[in-house]
Motif scaffolding. Structure first.
Motif, mmCIF file in Angstrom:
data_model
loop_
_atom_site.group_PDB
_atom_site.id
_atom_site.type_symbol
_atom_site.label_atom_id
_atom_site.label_comp_id
_atom_site.label_asym_id
_atom_site.label_seq_id
_atom_site.Cartn_x
_atom_site.Cartn_y
_atom_site.Cartn_z
ATOM 1 N N LEU A 1 -20.685 -25.018 22.734
ATOM 2 C CA LEU A 1 -21.741 -24.816 21.748
ATOM 3 C C LEU A 1 -22.480 -26.124 21.465
ATOM 4 O O LEU A 1 -23.722 -26.164 21.383
ATOM 5 C CB LEU A 1 -21.149 -24.239 20.467
ATOM 6 N N CYS A 2 -21.698 -27.193 21.342
ATOM 7 C CA CYS A 2 -22.321 -28.502 21.100
ATOM 8 C C CYS A 2 -23.215 -28.909 22.274
ATOM 9 O O CYS A 2 -24.310 -29.464 22.082
ATOM 10 C CB CYS A 2 -21.238 -29.553 20.862
ATOM 11 N N THR A 3 -22.747 -28.587 23.484
ATOM 12 C CA THR A 3 -23.555 -28.906 24.682
ATOM 13 C C THR A 3 -24.850 -28.114 24.691
ATOM 14 O O THR A 3 -25.926 -28.655 25.017
ATOM 15 C CB THR A 3 -22.738 -28.593 25.943
ATOM 16 N N ASP A 4 -24.757 -26.829 24.313
ATOM 17 C CA ASP A 4 -25.956 -26.001 24.282
ATOM 18 C C ASP A 4 -26.940 -26.481 23.212
ATOM 19 O O ASP A 4 -28.168 -26.471 23.428
ATOM 20 C CB ASP A 4 -25.587 -24.538 24.018
ATOM 21 N N VAL A 5 -26.428 -26.865 22.068
ATOM 22 C CA VAL A 5 -27.302 -27.391 21.004
ATOM 23 C C VAL A 5 -27.977 -28.681 21.461
ATOM 24 O O VAL A 5 -29.185 -28.896 21.243
ATOM 25 C CB VAL A 5 -26.495 -27.622 19.711
ATOM 26 N N ARG B 1 -28.814 -19.968 24.819
ATOM 27 C CA ARG B 1 -27.460 -20.312 25.272
ATOM 28 C C ARG B 1 -26.545 -20.590 24.085
ATOM 29 O O ARG B 1 -25.372 -20.194 24.084
ATOM 30 C CB ARG B 1 -27.531 -21.537 26.181
ATOM 31 N N ALA B 2 -27.085 -21.278 23.087
ATOM 32 C CA ALA B 2 -26.279 -21.593 21.905
ATOM 33 C C ALA B 2 -25.870 -20.328 21.168
ATOM 34 O O ALA B 2 -24.756 -20.223 20.650
ATOM 35 C CB ALA B 2 -27.060 -22.527 20.976
ATOM 36 N N LEU B 3 -26.792 -19.328 21.120
ATOM 37 C CA LEU B 3 -26.444 -18.058 20.486
ATOM 38 C C LEU B 3 -25.289 -17.363 21.217
ATOM 39 O O LEU B 3 -24.379 -16.809 20.598
ATOM 40 C CB LEU B 3 -27.666 -17.134 20.461
ATOM 41 N N GLY B 4 -25.337 -17.399 22.564
ATOM 42 C CA GLY B 4 -24.242 -16.819 23.345
ATOM 43 C C GLY B 4 -22.930 -17.526 23.092
ATOM 44 O O GLY B 4 -21.881 -16.889 22.903
ATOM 45 N N SER B 5 -22.972 -18.853 23.059
ATOM 46 C CA SER B 5 -21.749 -19.629 22.788
ATOM 47 C C SER B 5 -21.255 -19.386 21.373
ATOM 48 O O SER B 5 -20.039 -19.333 21.115
ATOM 49 C CB SER B 5 -22.025 -21.117 23.001
ATOM 50 N N LEU B 6 -22.194 -19.221 20.441
ATOM 51 C CA LEU B 6 -21.814 -18.966 19.049
ATOM 52 C C LEU B 6 -21.113 -17.621 18.909
ATOM 53 O O LEU B 6 -20.136 -17.490 18.154
ATOM 54 C CB LEU B 6 -23.072 -18.998 18.178
ATOM 55 N N LEU B 7 -21.610 -16.626 19.648
ATOM 56 C CA LEU B 7 -20.939 -15.317 19.628
ATOM 57 C C LEU B 7 -19.510 -15.412 20.158
ATOM 58 O O LEU B 7 -18.583 -14.811 19.605
ATOM 59 C CB LEU B 7 -21.744 -14.315 20.468
ATOM 60 N N ILE B 8 -19.339 -16.166 21.247
ATOM 61 C CA ILE B 8 -17.996 -16.327 21.810
ATOM 62 C C ILE B 8 -17.093 -17.068 20.835
ATOM 63 O O ILE B 8 -15.921 -16.718 20.651
ATOM 64 C CB ILE B 8 -18.084 -17.070 23.158
ATOM 65 N N LEU B 9 -17.640 -18.112 20.178
ATOM 66 C CA LEU B 9 -16.846 -18.845 19.192
ATOM 67 C C LEU B 9 -16.445 -17.934 18.038
ATOM 68 O O LEU B 9 -15.314 -18.002 17.540
ATOM 69 C CB LEU B 9 -17.638 -20.046 18.674
ATOM 70 N N TRP B 10 -17.374 -17.064 17.635
ATOM 71 C CA TRP B 10 -17.060 -16.120 16.556
ATOM 72 C C TRP B 10 -15.911 -15.198 16.965
ATOM 73 O O TRP B 10 -15.005 -14.927 16.174
ATOM 74 C CB TRP B 10 -18.307 -15.303 16.239
#
Length: 301
Positions: free
Chosen positions: A198-202, A216-225
């Motif tokens: 997520l940090c990389t995408d941001v 990409r960050a939204l996708g990573s955020l969903l996975i983190l959630w």
């Protein structure tokens, strides 16, 4: 089992019974050959007991051991040696796998047979009653000692099975708890990896393409959630909570949503979008059905 002297007290065995025992030996043992033959005939009529006498040698041996037992309870001194002899007979029954029910049934036959002998030989009612009482004490005493072997065998079996069950369950619980801890550790490591992604995408959104980076960050955020939800579910399970299958459907839905995000950036063909959206629709239906099923279960919110 109680000591032999205590058992005689429990059965109210007196000197009068000892005198009657000599009279019983005189009356019964003169019929022992016929008695043994009739006893074997009774055993042969039952398919279960008949299987223990496949040869004539086995039949002759059984008649011999029956007469040995009959002489023992009527003539042998009632002491610890008699107790050991009867105990050995009981252990033999256990060793060959004879069901204890048939030992009791056989003793019932012996009791009735002895009664018939006494009814025919003794005309005085008082003497007959006294002899019958002594005979019942001797047979009950003999059966008590012999069946104690069955009780000991059953207790040993239960004890060993309980011990084995206790240790198996105990170690299984420890292993399961250890595996749950390993799973928790794995989820924490994955959550840390997704956080780094997520940090990389941001960073990519800030330094290169804002539109692509945000998607990409939204996708990573969903996975983190979803990783947080998995960790929460794992913690609840470790505390003894209920395990929910629906969370895996959640995870699959999030994965397909992220695929759709990535496919939109990569300019995939309409068929790919269609397959992803169709799979997401199927997962949504499954999610809906699982939700309804959980609501119908007792104790659900």
């Amino acid at each position: 089992m109680p000591a032999i002297d205590d058992m005689l007290i429990h059965y109210s065995y007196t000197s009068q019974d000892e005198e009657n025992r000599s009279k019983l030996a005189e009356l019964v043992l003169q019929m022992q050959d016929q008695f043994a033959a009739d006893f074997y005939t009774m055993l042969e009529e039952n398919p279960y007991t008949a299987q223990y006498f496949p040869t004539q040698a086995a039949v002759d041996k059984r008649k011999k051991t029956f007469k040995y037992w009959l002489n023992t309870i009527l003539t042998a001194p009632i002491d610890h040696r008699l107790h050991l002899k009867l105990e050995r007979i009981g252990k033999t029954h256990v060793r060959i796998g004879l069901d204890g029910h048939y030992v009791n049934a056989a003793m019932n036959f012996v009791r009735n047979y002895c009664q018939q002998i006494l009814f025919q030989a003794v005309s005085d009612n008082r003497a007959l009653d006294s002899l019958l009482e002594t005979m019942n004490k001797l047979l009950d005493f003999s059966l008590d000692v012999m069946t104690s072997s069955y009780r000991e065998a059953e207790l040993k079996k239960v004890f060993l099975s309980k011990q084995a069950e206790y240790w198996m369950v105990r170690w299984a619980e420890r292993i399961m708890h250890g595996l749950n801890l390993v799973l928790m550790l794995g989820l924490l490591i994955l959550a840390a990896g997704v956080t780094a992604l997520l940090c990389t995408d941001v960073y990519f959104a800030l330094s290169s393409s804002v539109e692509e980076g945000v998607i990409r960050a939204l996708g990573s955020l969903l996975i983190l959630w979803m990783m947080v939800e998995l960790l929460h579910a794992q913690v609840e399970q470790l505390k003894g909570g209920k395990f929910h299958v629906r969370i895996f459907v959640d995870l699959a839905m999030v994965a397909f949503i992220r695929k759709i995000f990535v496919a939109s950036l990569e300019g995939k063909d309409p068929w790919t979008f269609g397959l992803h959206i169709g799979a997401l629709l199927v997962l949504g239906i499954i999610y809906f059905l699982l939700g309804r099923s959980e609501k119908k279960q007792p104790g659900s919110g």
